[in-house]
Design an enzyme around this catalytic site. Structure first.
Site, PDB file in Angstrom:
ATOM      1  N   SER A 143       0.715  -1.348   0.077  1.00 40.23           N
ATOM      2  CA  SER A 143      -0.127  -0.022   0.189  1.00 40.23           C
ATOM      3  C   SER A 143       0.832   1.229  -0.134  1.00 40.23           C
ATOM      4  O   SER A 143       1.958   1.254  -0.381  1.00 40.23           O
ATOM      5  CB  SER A 143      -0.899  -0.217   1.140  1.00 40.23           C
ATOM      6  N   SER A 144       0.352   2.390   0.637  1.00 39.27           N
ATOM      7  CA  SER A 144       1.168   3.548   0.791  1.00 39.27           C
ATOM      8  C   SER A 144       0.663   4.535   1.933  1.00 39.27           C
ATOM      9  O   SER A 144      -0.660   4.201   2.280  1.00 39.27           O
ATOM     10  CB  SER A 144       1.302   4.292  -0.573  1.00 39.27           C
ATOM     11  N   TYR A 157      -3.646   7.735  -7.483  1.00 37.98           N
ATOM     12  CA  TYR A 157      -2.907   6.972  -6.885  1.00 37.98           C
ATOM     13  C   TYR A 157      -3.127   6.436  -5.409  1.00 37.98           C
ATOM     14  O   TYR A 157      -3.130   5.261  -5.120  1.00 37.98           O
ATOM     15  CB  TYR A 157      -1.350   7.418  -6.614  1.00 37.98           C
ATOM     16  N   LYS A 161      -4.038   2.429  -3.711  1.00 41.70           N
ATOM     17  CA  LYS A 161      -3.288   1.760  -2.588  1.00 41.70           C
ATOM     18  C   LYS A 161      -4.453   1.569  -1.450  1.00 41.70           C
ATOM     19  O   LYS A 161      -4.361   0.441  -0.631  1.00 41.70           O
ATOM     20  CB  LYS A 161      -2.290   2.647  -2.247  1.00 41.70           C
TER      21      LYS A 161
END
Length: 259
Positions: A143-144, A157, A161
């Site tokens: 993920s982020s 984006y 994620k």
């Protein structure tokens, strides 16, 4: 640094393994005894160099071209690993692409491209890997920190994620019946070529271009610096190991105290 032999006799697939965090994960798992299959899209030279490095260190390693956007290529990567090593115990899904743009400029093509790699690609990587895992299998997706913090122009984006975090939560119930854990790592700023190319996008538009990444890190991160890829890889190794045997369905943020 000396590592434990937590993965002795085990085999791992690392997507996006030729550079950045993926390459660091390959080094860490191999350094702890795993045989590793390194998936890459374009950079054959980097993938081959990493394989040579790992083999010189006594590890079993292969490189396989596999575009994470194509589930069939990911399936072939997994099958190549199983054929080479006779088993599959760990998937570290590290392949991903960045995207910055304002809402009014997001196109359907951009949406499809980002979600195809970052979300669909990871779902099918998990599907193909799980098909060859027994009890004790470990799936670690990526993920982020962007999934849980607001950044200008980062909606597409971040959404790709955030979907990964929902995937691991729901897959944990299903795969847990087979003794397989599935978790995610949400890295913060990390000193990779991707960060060098896109890092300025994380700054407020009024500051973009005025602060170096080092200056920005000192203001936004408790530890006042970007992570080294090896530091993020240590978290993947933890989730892939028996040390995390009772952890599943969770996303582990590794961000140096980003605020």
């Amino acid at each position: 640094m000396t590592y434990q032999a937590r993965f002795e006799g085990k085999a791992a697939v690392i997507t996006g393994g030729s550079r950045g965090i993926g390459a660091a994960v390959a080094r860490r798992l191999a350094g702890e005894g795993a045989a590793v299959a390194i998936g890459y899209r374009d950079n054959k030279e980097a993938a081959d160099a990493l394989v040579a490095e790992l083999r010189t260190g006594g590890s079993r390693a292969v490189a396989v071209r596999a575009d994470a956007a194509d589930p069939e290529q990911t399936r072939a990567l997994v099958m190549a690993a199983v054929a080479e090593f006779g088993r599959l115990d760990v998937l570290a899904s590290c392949a991903g692409i960045e995207h910055f743009d304002a809402l009014e400029r997001i196109t359907p093509a951009a949406f499809d491209r980002v979600f195809t790699v970052n979300t669909r690609g990871q779902l099918f990587a998990a599907q193909h890997a799980a098909a060859h895992m027994g009890s004790g299998g470990r799936i670690v997706l990526t993920s982020s920190v962007s999934a849980s913090r607001a950044v200008f122009g980062h909606t597409l984006y971040a959404a790709s994620k955030a979907a990964v975090e929902s995937m691991v939560l729901n897959l944990s119930a299903e795969l847990g019946q087979r003794g397989i854990t599935v978790n995610a790592i949400a890295p913060g700023g990390t000193a990779t070529d991707m960060a060098a190319e896109h890092g300025a996008g994380y700054q407020h538009p009024q500051l973009a271009g005025r602060l170096s990444m080092q200056e920005w890190s000192a203001l936004q991160i408790a530890l006042k610096r970007l992570a080294e890829p090896a530091e993020i890889a240590a978290a993947y190794a933890f989730l892939a190991s028996e040390d995390a045997s009772y952890m599943t369905g969770r996303t582990l943020q590794v961000d140096g105290g980003m605020f």
